[in-house]
Scaffold this active site. Structure first.
Site, PDB file in Angstrom:
ATOM      1  N   PRO A 108       0.916  -1.364   0.060  1.00 53.48           N
ATOM      2  CA  PRO A 108      -0.024  -0.171   0.109  1.00 53.48           C
ATOM      3  C   PRO A 108       0.775   1.189   0.026  1.00 53.48           C
ATOM      4  CG  PRO A 108      -0.817  -1.484   1.555  1.00 53.48           C
ATOM      5  CD  PRO A 108       0.377  -2.286   1.128  1.00 53.48           C
ATOM      6  N   CYS A 109       0.402   2.368  -0.992  1.00 49.15           N
ATOM      7  CA  CYS A 109       1.225   3.479  -1.126  1.00 49.15           C
ATOM      8  C   CYS A 109       0.704   4.723  -0.468  1.00 49.15           C
ATOM      9  CB  CYS A 109       1.281   3.702  -2.670  1.00 49.15           C
ATOM     10  SG  CYS A 109      -0.184   3.957  -3.322  1.00 49.15           S
ATOM     11  N   ASN A 110      -0.596   4.358   0.196  1.00 51.11           N
ATOM     12  CA  ASN A 110      -1.111   5.671   0.883  1.00 51.11           C
ATOM     13  C   ASN A 110      -0.211   6.507   1.739  1.00 51.11           C
ATOM     14  OD1 ASN A 110      -2.613   3.058   0.571  1.00 51.11           O
ATOM     15  ND2 ASN A 110      -4.506   4.321   0.999  1.00 51.11           N
TER      16      ASN A 110
END
Length: 356
Positions: free
Chosen positions: A91-93
């Site tokens: 996940p890049c959030n």
């Protein structure tokens, strides 16, 4: 030569479709080289159904495990069979340049560690990890160093690179870090991955958003191609915005302008420039961020967005329009992933790869 693949954070299947479409018949031995899906996981049930339908042929395929990665029985090979290779677009959030950039201190930032756990317990021959370019600068660069260190300590030689996908024939300015890891014992035997050379060097030859959306025309009955609806005011405002410009264009009459104080995101009501690759397709769904057609006064359909991400027209996304928009924006462009996986397979097969 078949590599069985495990995957975490599978999303709708951009990485997996790239892996599935990679492969070749060795010109000297006649042996087929390919990658096959064995198991995967994501917490997003819509994305898992999309993945199951398109990668496995069944939206409820049991090899696609739905739920938090924290609950996945990593290491239990009676449930998650043994694998030869591994992929994870963690996940890049918390690493994105758009947002608070909490990095390792965020909710999603530490989830890469489950990929490290897979590597330690399964020791696949190679892995591919993907994240946003902002990973390099999160936590003043310390997050990237920590992640690379842990991947190395799991037993891998690493080749991290910031891929600019428009240089690889993707009709979109999408810049992503991809880390390829080759298991140390194989690296020492001469299997040394190198970044494949761009396929399109001159910016004048980049594939444009017009090329992607219009050539060939999208069939009227294509899935996920419902036309968006806008208020009359939004349509009128769009009529004053030229191709490539956004909601802050000075030619918009005052009564139609947005009343926004503070930061002004450049992507708000931004039209595509038909003569250039699209700007980055995102998974966000707030008003004005859906990407806008260069000449028609509307946002793009999800199928048009999927074309910018290089998904084929017969790839069906499941879920609501908003869920589909998120899936498309969060995915890895399959055609970009295919280039990387092909380069890895050729490295293992001893076939020369044109390198950067």
């Amino acid at each position: 030569m078949k590599f069985l693949k495990g995957e975490l954070f599978n999303g709708p299947g951009g990485l997996s479709l790239g892996a599935k479409n990679a492969g070749f018949v060795h010109p000297e031995t006649g042996e087929e080289w390919k990658i096959e899906h064995l198991w995967s996981n994501d917490y997003d049930s819509n994305a898992c159904k999309t993945f199951g339908l398109n990668i496995c042929g069944d939206e409820n395929d049991e090899s696609v495990h739905v739920g938090p990665v924290e609950n996945l029985p990593i290491g239990d090979k009676s449930i998650l069979g043994d694998i030869d290779c591994f992929a994870f677009g963690f996940p890049c959030n918390d690493y994105s340049n758009v947002g608070e950039k909490k990095g390792l201190e965020g909710t999603f930032g530490p989830l890469y560690s489950y990929g490290v756990k897979v590597l330690k317990l399964y020791q696949p021959k190679f892995f591919v990890a993907e994240n946003v370019g902002g990973l390099q600068s999160a936590n003043e660069g310390n997050a990237f160093i920590k992640i690379l260190t842990e991947l190395e300590e799991a037993g891998y030689n690493l080749t991290p690179h910031l891929y600019k996908f428009e240089e690889y024939g993707i009709p979109q300015a999408r810049h992503r870090i991809i880390i390829v890891g080759i298991r140390n014992d194989l690296y020492e035997k001469g299997i040394k991955f190198k970044v494949p050379a761009p396929t399109t060097l001159a910016s004048t030859d980049y594939k444009t958003s017009r090329d992607a959306i219009l050539e060939p025309p999208i069939p009227e009955d294509a899935p996920n191609h419902e036309m968006p609806k806008h208020t009359k005011k939004v349509q009128e405002m769009l009529s004053y915005i030229p191709a490539g410009e956004n909601a802050w264009y000075l030619g918009i009459p005052e009564e139609l302008r947005l009343n926004v104080k503070g930061a002004r995101l450049s992507s708000i009501y931004k039209r595509l420039d038909p003569n250039r690759p699209a700007y980055t397709v995102t998974g966000s769904g707030g008003g004005g961020t859906h990407m806008y057609h260069w000449s028609e006064n509307r946002a793009l359909t999800n199928r048009e967005r999927a074309r910018l991400q290089t998904f084929p027209d017969d790839f069906v996304f499941l879920g609501s329009k908003e869920a589909v928009r998120k899936q498309i924006g969060m995915a890895v462009p399959p055609e970009g992933a295919k280039i990387v996986f092909n380069a890895i397979l050729k490295t293992f097969a001893g076939i020369e790869v044109r390198v950067k």
